[in-house]
Write a protein that holds these residues in place. Structure first.
Motif, mmCIF file in Angstrom:
data_model
loop_
_atom_site.group_PDB
_atom_site.id
_atom_site.type_symbol
_atom_site.label_atom_id
_atom_site.label_comp_id
_atom_site.label_asym_id
_atom_site.label_seq_id
_atom_site.Cartn_x
_atom_site.Cartn_y
_atom_site.Cartn_z
ATOM 1 N N ASP B 3 0.852 -1.186 0.000
ATOM 2 C CA ASP B 3 0.000 0.000 0.000
ATOM 3 C C ASP B 3 0.889 1.237 0.000
ATOM 4 O O ASP B 3 2.113 1.145 0.127
ATOM 5 C CB ASP B 3 -0.957 -0.014 1.185
ATOM 6 N N ASP B 4 0.267 2.377 -0.183
ATOM 7 C CA ASP B 4 1.031 3.621 -0.180
ATOM 8 C C ASP B 4 1.348 3.956 1.269
ATOM 9 O O ASP B 4 0.466 4.261 2.058
ATOM 10 C CB ASP B 4 0.196 4.730 -0.817
ATOM 11 N N ARG B 5 2.639 3.884 1.604
ATOM 12 C CA ARG B 5 3.035 4.078 3.002
ATOM 13 C C ARG B 5 3.489 5.517 3.269
ATOM 14 O O ARG B 5 3.981 5.818 4.361
ATOM 15 C CB ARG B 5 4.132 3.073 3.369
ATOM 16 N N THR B 6 3.300 6.405 2.302
ATOM 17 C CA THR B 6 3.715 7.792 2.488
ATOM 18 C C THR B 6 2.954 8.425 3.648
ATOM 19 O O THR B 6 1.744 8.269 3.774
ATOM 20 C CB THR B 6 3.451 8.606 1.212
ATOM 21 N N ILE B 7 3.683 9.138 4.493
ATOM 22 C CA ILE B 7 3.078 9.753 5.676
ATOM 23 C C ILE B 7 2.781 11.217 5.392
ATOM 24 O O ILE B 7 3.678 11.996 5.072
ATOM 25 C CB ILE B 7 4.016 9.610 6.887
ATOM 26 N N HIS B 8 1.495 11.574 5.475
ATOM 27 C CA HIS B 8 1.075 12.958 5.265
ATOM 28 C C HIS B 8 0.709 13.648 6.577
ATOM 29 O O HIS B 8 0.841 14.853 6.701
ATOM 30 C CB HIS B 8 -0.123 13.007 4.310
ATOM 31 N N PHE B 9 0.216 12.848 7.541
ATOM 32 C CA PHE B 9 -0.228 13.409 8.817
ATOM 33 C C PHE B 9 0.393 12.642 9.978
ATOM 34 O O PHE B 9 0.653 11.445 9.877
ATOM 35 C CB PHE B 9 -1.764 13.359 8.913
ATOM 36 N N CYS B 10 0.610 13.341 11.096
ATOM 37 C CA CYS B 10 1.244 12.757 12.280
ATOM 38 C C CYS B 10 0.340 11.703 12.924
ATOM 39 O O CYS B 10 -0.823 11.987 13.215
ATOM 40 C CB CYS B 10 1.561 13.868 13.278
ATOM 41 N N ARG B 11 0.902 10.527 13.184
ATOM 42 C CA ARG B 11 0.095 9.475 13.812
ATOM 43 C C ARG B 11 -0.242 9.799 15.271
ATOM 44 O O ARG B 11 -1.207 9.288 15.828
ATOM 45 C CB ARG B 11 0.825 8.127 13.769
ATOM 46 N N ALA B 12 0.562 10.669 15.891
ATOM 47 C CA ALA B 12 0.356 10.967 17.310
ATOM 48 C C ALA B 12 -0.670 12.070 17.526
ATOM 49 O O ALA B 12 -1.479 11.999 18.456
ATOM 50 C CB ALA B 12 1.684 11.346 17.960
ATOM 51 N N CYS B 13 -0.655 13.107 16.650
ATOM 52 C CA CYS B 13 -1.543 14.250 16.914
ATOM 53 C C CYS B 13 -2.365 14.697 15.709
ATOM 54 O O CYS B 13 -3.219 15.574 15.840
ATOM 55 C CB CYS B 13 -0.749 15.427 17.474
ATOM 56 N N GLY B 14 -2.142 14.108 14.534
ATOM 57 C CA GLY B 14 -2.987 14.408 13.375
ATOM 58 C C GLY B 14 -2.598 15.637 12.575
ATOM 59 O O GLY B 14 -3.250 15.968 11.578
ATOM 60 N N THR B 15 -1.517 16.312 12.979
ATOM 61 C CA THR B 15 -1.060 17.504 12.257
ATOM 62 C C THR B 15 -0.367 17.109 10.942
ATOM 63 O O THR B 15 0.263 16.059 10.871
ATOM 64 C CB THR B 15 -0.064 18.288 13.147
ATOM 65 N N ALA B 16 -0.495 17.944 9.912
ATOM 66 C CA ALA B 16 0.213 17.679 8.651
ATOM 67 C C ALA B 16 1.720 17.715 8.911
ATOM 68 O O ALA B 16 2.222 18.654 9.529
ATOM 69 C CB ALA B 16 -0.177 18.714 7.597
#
Lengths: 181, 181
Positions: B3-16
């Motif tokens: 799958d596309d594993r690119t990270i756009h948002f923080c897993r901890a707080c949801g910020t871009a």
């Protein structure tokens, strides 16, 4: 150091995830209720070397937590885009500034408790030039009798050194697989 | 499937996140400007078996993409909390419903292009009962002459089978390490 890898928000769209078992799966995953992305958290690979110079081996004194001040083999997390061997060479360069030639995989150690698999390669040092990086206080060569067994940072390092000295000179170039409980 | 594993948002707080090189690092990471979390994307391990019954080996016809309809060895992504051997056993049960005893690591295959390391274990089938799971159309035994070489799903499967038949009967129980370009 193991950071907290728990997923609270979707990496694709930033929505708060729910931890549920997806259809056709059998364990909870972080699922995004907005865009449907399912997030998997998987084990990490640690790759390194056991550098050898004559009858001596190279150890590095850690300059970072965990186990700061204790001795380890040059190793670190495998990066995307590299092989286990390439990663082991990179870490040896970064942590010890050592120039080595790899001589095959020596140990594969499962550390399921922390979700890691460690790979150590036998490495022949090409010279004794060392240039420790910021993660290393000191790098030096040890004969078997000099190994600081009580000051080793990790069980995977201890097991790898023990295996190496056990088979050294026996012509055994096989891979030793160990589970660390 | 990758799958596309690119990270756009923080897993901890949801910020871009921003993609920048952190201090004391040397490659870009997804960094959260709000909470400071650094996100690493690491290689994934695939674990499986080569199940053997007499002079036959077990293959599974894939019921999922990619390579749906082609033949593979039972294997899948390693999960947190298990060893490579435990994962290989689990996948063999899930995909083929086969009961096997592991007989040691056979191949370690680096597939750096897709950020994966594959592990295949020799496995002795305890009986010929099979119960393919939802990811498998069909599971059956093949002699070496019957292997559908042109209909194999992955290079790692081909290399593992080739290595097995090459060393079968030679008493070679070593681990074969291969890079798949």
């Amino acid at each position: 150091m193991l950071d907290d890898r728990t997923i609270h928000f979707c990496r694709a769209c930033g929505t708060a995830v729910r931890h549920e078992i997806p259809p056709e799966d059998n364990r909870p995953r972080a699922m995004c209720p907005a865009c449907g992305t399912i997030h998997y958290v998987n084990p990490l690979n640690v790759v390194g070397t056991l550098p050898v110079w004559g009858d001596q081996v190279l150890l590095c004194r850690r300059n970072i937590e965990p186990r700061k001040g204790l001795w380890t083999l040059p190793a670190g997390f495998m990066e995307l885009g590299e092989t286990t061997a390439e990663g082991a060479l990179r870490e040896t360069e970064e942590e010890a500034g050592a120039h080595v030639a790899l001589e095959g995989l020596l140990t594969v150690l499962n550390v399921a408790r922390v979700g890691q698999v460690h790979f150590f390669y036998r490495a022949r040092m090409l010279d004794t030039h060392l240039a420790p990086g910021p993660e290393t206080q000191e790098a030096r060569l040890f004969s078997e009798a000099e190994i600081p067994w009580e000051e080793l940072a990790f069980r995977t390092v201890r097991e790898t050194l023990q295996h190496y000295f056990r088979v050294r000179g026996q012509g055994d170039t096989g891979v030793h697989c160990i589970d660390i409980a």
